[in-house]
Design a protein around this motif. Structure first.
Motif, PDB file in Angstrom:
ATOM      1  N   ALA A 176     -10.193  11.593  10.103  1.00  0.00           N
ATOM      2  CA  ALA A 176      -9.285  10.387   9.869  1.00  0.00           C
ATOM      3  C   ALA A 176      -9.440   9.929   8.506  1.00  0.00           C
ATOM      4  O   ALA A 176     -10.442   9.549   8.096  1.00  0.00           O
ATOM      5  CB  ALA A 176      -9.457   9.369  10.806  1.00  0.00           C
ATOM      6  N   VAL A 177      -8.410  10.113   7.496  1.00  0.00           N
ATOM      7  CA  VAL A 177      -8.463   9.694   6.190  1.00  0.00           C
ATOM      8  C   VAL A 177      -8.114   8.344   5.959  1.00  0.00           C
ATOM      9  O   VAL A 177      -6.863   8.061   6.194  1.00  0.00           O
ATOM     10  CB  VAL A 177      -7.702  10.660   5.278  1.00  0.00           C
ATOM     11  N   LEU A 178      -8.930   7.633   5.713  1.00  0.00           N
ATOM     12  CA  LEU A 178      -8.734   6.032   5.871  1.00  0.00           C
ATOM     13  C   LEU A 178      -8.413   5.770   4.357  1.00  0.00           C
ATOM     14  O   LEU A 178      -9.472   5.788   3.461  1.00  0.00           O
ATOM     15  CB  LEU A 178      -9.973   5.349   6.304  1.00  0.00           C
ATOM     16  N   LEU A 179      -7.348   5.168   3.955  1.00  0.00           N
ATOM     17  CA  LEU A 179      -6.929   4.994   2.601  1.00  0.00           C
ATOM     18  C   LEU A 179      -6.776   3.619   2.300  1.00  0.00           C
ATOM     19  O   LEU A 179      -6.788   3.101   1.020  1.00  0.00           O
ATOM     20  CB  LEU A 179      -5.564   5.646   2.352  1.00  0.00           C
ATOM     21  N   GLY A 180      -6.653   2.600   3.111  1.00  0.00           N
ATOM     22  CA  GLY A 180      -6.143   1.325   2.866  1.00  0.00           C
ATOM     23  C   GLY A 180      -4.810   1.047   2.707  1.00  0.00           C
ATOM     24  O   GLY A 180      -4.199   1.415   3.706  1.00  0.00           O
ATOM     25  N   GLU A 224       2.479  -4.041   9.255  1.00  0.00           N
ATOM     26  CA  GLU A 224       1.110  -3.884  10.231  1.00  0.00           C
ATOM     27  C   GLU A 224       0.063  -3.848   9.231  1.00  0.00           C
ATOM     28  O   GLU A 224      -1.111  -3.833   9.418  1.00  0.00           O
ATOM     29  CB  GLU A 224       1.408  -2.748  10.904  1.00  0.00           C
ATOM     30  N   ILE A 225       0.103  -3.305   7.797  1.00  0.00           N
ATOM     31  CA  ILE A 225      -0.877  -3.125   6.853  1.00  0.00           C
ATOM     32  C   ILE A 225      -1.253  -4.264   6.019  1.00  0.00           C
ATOM     33  O   ILE A 225      -0.205  -4.778   5.045  1.00  0.00           O
ATOM     34  CB  ILE A 225      -0.732  -2.021   5.986  1.00  0.00           C
ATOM     35  N   PRO A 226      -2.299  -4.956   6.013  1.00  0.00           N
ATOM     36  CA  PRO A 226      -2.725  -6.043   5.129  1.00  0.00           C
ATOM     37  C   PRO A 226      -2.340  -5.587   3.489  1.00  0.00           C
ATOM     38  O   PRO A 226      -2.977  -4.667   3.514  1.00  0.00           O
ATOM     39  CB  PRO A 226      -3.994  -6.629   5.297  1.00  0.00           C
ATOM     40  N   ALA A 271      -5.583  -4.298   2.239  1.00  0.00           N
ATOM     41  CA  ALA A 271      -6.380  -3.269   3.447  1.00  0.00           C
ATOM     42  C   ALA A 271      -7.596  -2.383   2.559  1.00  0.00           C
ATOM     43  O   ALA A 271      -8.481  -1.905   2.935  1.00  0.00           O
ATOM     44  CB  ALA A 271      -5.572  -2.561   4.089  1.00  0.00           C
ATOM     45  N   SER A 272      -7.233  -2.063   1.389  1.00  0.00           N
ATOM     46  CA  SER A 272      -8.109  -1.146   0.645  1.00  0.00           C
ATOM     47  C   SER A 272      -9.499  -1.850   0.354  1.00  0.00           C
ATOM     48  O   SER A 272     -10.482  -0.988  -0.179  1.00  0.00           O
ATOM     49  CB  SER A 272      -7.556  -0.743  -0.610  1.00  0.00           C
ATOM     50  N   TRP A 324     -10.541  -4.003   8.269  1.00  0.00           N
ATOM     51  CA  TRP A 324      -9.813  -3.041   8.625  1.00  0.00           C
ATOM     52  C   TRP A 324     -10.241  -1.766   8.629  1.00  0.00           C
ATOM     53  O   TRP A 324      -9.914  -1.088   9.490  1.00  0.00           O
ATOM     54  CB  TRP A 324      -8.661  -3.024   7.262  1.00  0.00           C
ATOM     55  N   TYR A 325     -11.056  -1.143   7.735  1.00  0.00           N
ATOM     56  CA  TYR A 325     -11.955   0.086   7.970  1.00  0.00           C
ATOM     57  C   TYR A 325     -12.670   0.167   8.987  1.00  0.00           C
ATOM     58  O   TYR A 325     -12.573   1.196   9.601  1.00  0.00           O
ATOM     59  CB  TYR A 325     -12.622   0.114   6.796  1.00  0.00           C
TER      60      TYR A 325
END
Lengths: 442, 442
Positions: free
Chosen positions: A11-15, A29-31, A34-35, A40-41
């Motif tokens: 899973a590539v977590l990008l923010g 849905e994405i704050p 997020a990064s 979030w992570y």
């Protein structure tokens, strides 16, 4: 009993953001932050772990301008991030990007070994040599290393780090309170490395970690990149455009690895993919059209500059032939830059046509209902086009379409695991624990 | 309303070992692998947080031989460790040691800013210039930097890191989804630093952190060390032997800081102490005798070598006059080395007498019942010998004697806090949030 080969999952977590995904931060849905939001992570990593993913993957970059993509501007340092995830997860691997061009091997070795110890054996290192030439300016250099030097440093750097990971034998610390023996000094080995790019005495200041050595990931499509990957990598992050291209890449890498005396099964091919999933194939195609329609031509024009050292293409006439760029890009992402120049030359494209082509070429081959996407992933996997996939994670509801829609189908077919086989990344990826080096020690 | 000055509290988490504490790993309460056991650190940090400590403190070293003390041989990298603590605590500060001699400022700036963001504003940096000369060999240098270079690098390094922490103004990321504004590029500022030791273009790739800037800790007793501390430090880790020495040191540092135009109240003096506490004063004195009796002469002989670059003193006759060492130690811990040479010269000591003296001089001034220790700490605090203390944490039951025995007495007297005043380290230490630099930007 034959152990069935199963699909590996990252899973590539990008923010926020990602290549060609400039607008993800607008997703409700994405704050927006997020990064840099560790909660979030942690939530995404826990979702991936619940779905029995092998690992999360954290990319990186270190050259920033006012025009940089969103997740370049404001992001957490990969290993600092992963250490926080380590203590809120139990089985999922933690793969972080660290460059060999602007880090000392001693620091890299101890940080990754520390992460491996903290996580109980779940650390992975995505080895990069840094493509963004501007990074040099943040590390006291007027100019980026040339291509050959970058790859020479990368190979030597990895070998030094691996040597430092062998500083202690597995039983170097008996910690026998009854006999009063904490440490067996005969099982500590300095490295005494003197090489072209690095000189490192050692030993490291941390015991051999649970995996023996963290898992080495690598990307890179040039001749030098493929050779490095076949030499050092245990998993290769690449791109997947067609099943035939994927299979040719996988076969090339595995043949190179075998020629170097390595077991080709211990070099996993795991391209990044961004599936587009909806209840029906038709809805998924509609969704894809909407995603593509939302892509920004001017942002793509800017991003076209990246392989050329963030060259500013807005200065050219869009409808004139693609400009002559000489050797621009040779110190940046050379293979990508050459591919673009070749594309323009062979097709006689204008600048506008090149940009449009890059937008089109980002089309995901995995679009459809959960069953269609599952079928297609299985087809590629069984054709030998990849050993696993790295899924880009943006909106949680989209990720849930993959984990809750696609994966149960693949699980029922035995293509993906029901349960973790191990608590280490190496164990889950089916990679052996390396023996400690037996070379003569000083 | 006058805000009463209160005692600051730090917890030095070592795992096993510590100066003169070679045998702590044998303590049945301390796991032999405590130095690499993240659960041990999390539990101790949570205990310190429950007792309203300002911060935990992680020391470091990077030069290892077969003879190195236990916690040198096998330890977690400080910031990797602290990031894991950040997500299992909510209020306590997280202070980690990173050397300016063998790290690039860009990496240091982003790792500490990431920790500050992850922890919601609780990061601190213990700036060291590295005393162990042998560290050089792990970073490609045949020889350690000389003393003046180390301190020159340290000052410039900290200034570069602080400049990078100012890369973005507080409101550089509006992330306004309605207006579609993620970032305000006019509030991004490159550094464009070109100095004697470092050249760094910037900007950093992370937003301004919750504290504005992580808190700067520093230690160092030499002329250069004191000058650096008075210039950059917001908290100074030192040693406390007598209340008079402590007060003289505090006054000297604060006068130097005032002479540099700084508010002396914003330079906190926080020595490391190891109180010995028992139910009664007599029992505490018995315990101290037992602790001192357990100290190992031969281990102390080895540790005597550290300020002299781990010089091997076992080659000399213990009962001959202290050996002539020339300029040995000038590239290591020079001030300590000079103090030992002076001690031997002025007293005509033999080597055995010098070792015995170092064992005796480690006597804690804080020995007794909870009330006696509380009285003594209060006396030093009110005499201006320190603004706070860093307690060495070994066995949990001993730490509990401090948190459950001494602190309630000091709390009742209003000397220590009942509750955290803030969620940031800066807020709890009473340090202001620095304004972003207003220097002209490129």
């Amino acid at each position: 009993m034959t152990i069935r080969r199963q699909l590996k999952l990252g899973a590539v977590l990008l923010g926020v953001g990602g290549p060609g995904q400039h607008h993800t931060w607008l997703d409700p849905e994405i704050p927006g932050d997020a990064s840099v939001d560790i909660r979030w992570y942690i939530a995404r990593a826990q979702e991936a772990e619940a779905a029995k993913f092998d690992h999360v993957f954290i990319v990186d970059s270190q050259f920033i301008t006012p025009d940089s993509p969103h997740h370049y501007l404001n992001r957490l340092e990969p290993l600092t991030l992963l250490s926080a995830l380590a203590v809120h997860t139990t089985h999922i691997g933690l793969v972080g990007t660290l460059t060999t061009s602007y880090n000392d091997p001693f620091n890299v070795a101890r940080r990754l070994a520390s992460l491996d110890v903290i996580s109980g054996g779940r650390a992975g290192w995505n080895v990069v040599a840094t493509g963004d030439g501007g990074t040099a300016g943040n590390y006291g250099r007027a100019e980026h290393y040339d291509y050959a030097t970058r790859y020479g440093r990368a190979l030597e750097h990895v070998r030094v780090v691996q040597g430092l990971w062998d500083s202690y034998e597995d039983d170097a610390f008996p910690r026998d309170k009854e006999r009063g023996v904490f440490f067996d000094p005969t099982k500590q080995h300095p490295l005494n490395h003197i090489g072209e790019h690095f000189s490192v005495v050692g030993p490291l200041n941390i015991q051999r970690s649970p995996q023996g050595q963290p898992v080495i990931f690598q990307a890179g499509d040039s001749e030098e990149g493929r050779d490095l990957g076949a030499t050092i990598a245990e998993a290769i992050f690449t791109h997947a455009q067609t099943v035939e291209q994927g299979r040719a890449f996988a076969q090339d890498i595995k043949a190179r690895a075998a020629a170097k005396g390595r077991d080709p099964d211990h070099v996993l091919i795991v391209p990044g993919i961004s599936p587009i999933i909806a209840d029906t194939d038709e809805e998924a195609r509609d969704k894809e059209r909407a995603v593509r329609g939302g892509k920004d031509f001017h942002r793509a024009l800017k991003e076209l500059g990246r392989p050329f050292g963030w060259h500013d293409f807005s200065r050219y006439d869009l409808d004139a032939p693609f400009p002559e760029l000489g050797d621009l890009g040779d110190r940046s992402f050379r293979t990508q830059a050459e591919r673009i120049k070749k594309l323009a030359r062979e097709n006689g494209y204008t600048l506008r046509e090149v940009v449009q082509h890059t937008l089109d070429s980002r089309r995901s081959p995995f679009v459809g209902s959960p069953r269609t996407v599952a079928d297609e992933i299985q087809r590629w996997f069984e054709a030998g086009a990849f050993d696993g996939v790295n899924i880009t994670v943006n909106a949680p509801s989209e990720f849930a379409r993959f984990t809750g829609g696609v994966l149960p189908i693949l699980r029922e077919r035995g293509v993906v695991r029901d349960e973790y086989e191990a608590t280490t990344l190496r164990g889950n990826l089916g990679l052996p624990i390396p023996r400690t080096s037996t070379r003569p020690r000083a």
